[in-house]
Design a protein around this motif. Structure first.
Motif, PDB file in Angstrom:
ATOM      1  N   ASP A 143       0.816  -1.222   0.000  1.00 31.19           N
ATOM      2  CA  ASP A 143       0.000   0.000   0.000  1.00 31.19           C
ATOM      3  C   ASP A 143       0.843   1.263   0.000  1.00 31.19           C
ATOM      4  N   GLY A 144       2.153   1.092  -0.027  1.00 27.11           N
ATOM      5  CA  GLY A 144       3.025   2.252  -0.104  1.00 27.11           C
ATOM      6  C   GLY A 144       3.419   2.843   1.230  1.00 27.11           C
ATOM      7  N   ASP A 145       3.008   2.207   2.350  1.00 27.78           N
ATOM      8  CA  ASP A 145       3.420   2.717   3.656  1.00 27.78           C
ATOM      9  C   ASP A 145       4.927   2.542   3.822  1.00 27.78           C
ATOM     10  N   PRO A 146       5.582   3.470   4.524  1.00 26.30           N
ATOM     11  CA  PRO A 146       7.036   3.370   4.693  1.00 26.30           C
ATOM     12  C   PRO A 146       7.411   2.235   5.637  1.00 26.30           C
ATOM     13  N   GLY A 147       8.662   1.810   5.539  1.00 26.25           N
ATOM     14  CA  GLY A 147       9.183   0.808   6.456  1.00 26.25           C
ATOM     15  C   GLY A 147       9.015  -0.615   5.959  1.00 26.25           C
ATOM     16  N   TYR A 148       9.662  -1.532   6.678  1.00 27.56           N
ATOM     17  CA  TYR A 148       9.557  -2.948   6.382  1.00 27.56           C
ATOM     18  C   TYR A 148       8.187  -3.473   6.794  1.00 27.56           C
ATOM     19  N   VAL A 149       7.663  -4.403   6.023  1.00 27.51           N
ATOM     20  CA  VAL A 149       6.416  -5.053   6.415  1.00 27.51           C
ATOM     21  C   VAL A 149       6.664  -5.922   7.644  1.00 27.51           C
ATOM     22  N   TRP A 150       7.808  -6.647   7.661  1.00 28.20           N
ATOM     23  CA  TRP A 150       8.133  -7.539   8.770  1.00 28.20           C
ATOM     24  C   TRP A 150       9.514  -7.198   9.330  1.00 28.20           C
ATOM     25  N   ALA A 151       9.608  -7.135  10.642  1.00 25.20           N
ATOM     26  CA  ALA A 151      10.859  -6.751  11.294  1.00 25.20           C
ATOM     27  C   ALA A 151      11.962  -7.783  11.096  1.00 25.20           C
ATOM     28  N   GLN A 152      11.599  -9.049  10.899  1.00 24.89           N
ATOM     29  CA  GLN A 152      12.649 -10.033  10.676  1.00 24.89           C
ATOM     30  C   GLN A 152      13.348  -9.815   9.335  1.00 24.89           C
ATOM     31  N   ALA A 153      12.667  -9.211   8.363  1.00 25.78           N
ATOM     32  CA  ALA A 153      13.323  -8.866   7.094  1.00 25.78           C
ATOM     33  C   ALA A 153      14.338  -7.749   7.314  1.00 25.78           C
ATOM     34  N   LEU A 154      14.014  -6.827   8.201  1.00 29.86           N
ATOM     35  CA  LEU A 154      14.958  -5.766   8.568  1.00 29.86           C
ATOM     36  C   LEU A 154      16.203  -6.390   9.208  1.00 29.86           C
ATOM     37  N   HIS A 155      15.982  -7.306  10.147  1.00 32.30           N
ATOM     38  CA  HIS A 155      17.090  -7.989  10.811  1.00 32.30           C
ATOM     39  C   HIS A 155      17.936  -8.751   9.790  1.00 32.30           C
ATOM     40  N   TRP A 156      17.256  -9.416   8.861  1.00 33.55           N
ATOM     41  CA  TRP A 156      17.960 -10.154   7.802  1.00 33.55           C
ATOM     42  C   TRP A 156      18.884  -9.214   7.037  1.00 33.55           C
ATOM     43  N   ASP A 157      18.370  -8.036   6.658  1.00 32.08           N
ATOM     44  CA  ASP A 157      19.166  -7.105   5.863  1.00 32.08           C
ATOM     45  C   ASP A 157      20.347  -6.543   6.644  1.00 32.08           C
ATOM     46  N   VAL A 158      20.170  -6.320   7.946  1.00 34.71           N
ATOM     47  CA  VAL A 158      21.293  -5.858   8.767  1.00 34.71           C
ATOM     48  C   VAL A 158      22.419  -6.898   8.739  1.00 34.71           C
ATOM     49  N   LEU A 159      22.077  -8.150   8.968  1.00 36.68           N
ATOM     50  CA  LEU A 159      23.096  -9.197   9.003  1.00 36.68           C
ATOM     51  C   LEU A 159      23.654  -9.496   7.610  1.00 36.68           C
ATOM     52  N   ARG A 160      22.812  -9.387   6.615  1.00 33.41           N
ATOM     53  CA  ARG A 160      23.293  -9.578   5.240  1.00 33.41           C
ATOM     54  C   ARG A 160      24.276  -8.474   4.866  1.00 33.41           C
ATOM     55  N   ALA A 161      23.981  -7.243   5.279  1.00 32.94           N
ATOM     56  CA  ALA A 161      24.894  -6.129   4.997  1.00 32.94           C
ATOM     57  C   ALA A 161      26.230  -6.315   5.689  1.00 32.94           C
ATOM     58  N   LEU A 162      26.229  -7.073   6.788  1.00 29.17           N
ATOM     59  CA  LEU A 162      27.462  -7.370   7.519  1.00 29.17           C
ATOM     60  C   LEU A 162      28.128  -8.647   7.020  1.00 29.17           C
ATOM     61  N   SER A 163      27.689  -9.135   5.869  1.00 27.41           N
ATOM     62  CA  SER A 163      28.297 -10.272   5.164  1.00 27.41           C
ATOM     63  C   SER A 163      28.093 -11.630   5.825  1.00 27.41           C
TER      64      SER A 163
END
Length: 205
Positions: A143-163
Motif C-alpha cells: 500500500d506504499g506505507d514506509p518501512g519494512y512489512v516484517w521486522a525479521q526482514a529488517l534484521h535479515w538485511d542488517v546481518l546480510r549487509a554485515l556479510s
C-alpha cells in the motif's frame, strides 16, 4: 509472526562455550560461521533474556556482543554490549506500545555494528535497513506505507549487509522455544553442525 531472541558473538563457539555454560541458565548455542556463534536463551527464566545476558557475556569473553529481540514481526531491538556495558541501542519502532505519532527508528548508526561484520560491509544496505527503508521490493508495503512489512526482514538485511551467510542469518532468527519444540526439524537444519546445550535445557534430539 514469530518472536525470537538471540545473541551474536564474534567468537568461535568452542571458545565461547565455557563462558556461555557459566552465564546462561538455560538455552542453546550454535556456530554462525568460523568466527561467530549464536546464543538462543530460554527467555521464560528471569534474567535469562538476551538483554540481561549480553552484559555478563561481553564482560566474561572480553568481546562485543549483539543482542537481538524481534517481537511478533513488528519490532526489532538491537543492543551492542562491550565489557559489561551497553554501548548502543537500536529500536525499529520505539513507540509501538505508546500513543506517540512518531514511530521512527532510534539508534540507526551503522558504525555501531561494524564489530559484527563477517566480511566486507554493504554500507548502503546497512544504513537503509537501520533507517527502516527496505531496498528489496518484496519487503515493502504493497500500500506504499514506509518501512519494512516484517521486522525479521529488517534484521535479515542488517546481518546480510554485515556479510553473514544465509544459513547463519537463519540461525540468528531461531528462538529457543522453536528449537526445543521442533527437534526433528532442528536436527535436519543443523545437519551435524554442533549444538551446545546450556544450563538446565534439555537436549532436543
Amino acid at each position: 509472526m514469530t518472536t525470537y531472541g538471540t545473541i551474536l558473538i564474534p567468537t568461535p563457539l568452542e571458545q565461547a562455550a565455557p563462558v556461555l555454560r557459566g552465564v546462561c541458565a538455560a538455552g542453546y548455542a550454535t556456530p554462525a560461521g568460523p568466527r561467530f556463534c549464536l546464543v538462543h536463551p530460554d527467555r521464560s527464566i528471569d534474567e535469562n533474556n538476551v538483554f540481561a545476558l549480553a552484559g555478563p557475556i561481553s564482560a566474561a569473553l572480553g568481546a562485543p556482543v549483539l543482542a537481538a529481540f524481534q517481537y511478533d514481526g513488528d519490532r526489532l531491538e538491537l543492543e551492542v554490549w562491550r565489557d559489561g556495558v551497553r554501548a548502543h541501542r537500536y529500536d525499529s519502532c520505539p513507540d509501538r506500545d505508546g500513543e506517540a505519532a512518531n514511530d521512527a527508528s532510534v539508534g540507526a548508526a551503522p558504525a555501531a555494528f561494524l564489530d559484527f561484520a563477517a566480511g566486507p560491509v554493504d554500507s548502503h544496505r546497512l544504513a537503509s535497513a537501520l533507517a527502516d527503508t527496505p531496498i528489496e521490493a518484496e519487503d515493502k508495503d504493497v500500500d506504499g506505507d514506509p518501512g519494512y512489512v516484517w521486522a525479521q526482514a529488517l534484521h535479515w538485511d542488517v546481518l546480510r549487509a554485515l556479510s553473514h551467510p544465509d544459513q547463519a542469518i537463519r540461525r540468528a532468527q531461531w528462538d529457543y522455544y522453536h528449537m526445543h519444540g521442533a527437534p526433528q526439524a532442528l536436527s535436519e537444519a543443523l545437519d551435524s553442525t554442533e549444538l551446545v546445550v546450556l544450563g538446565t535445557a534439555e537436549r532436543p534430539f
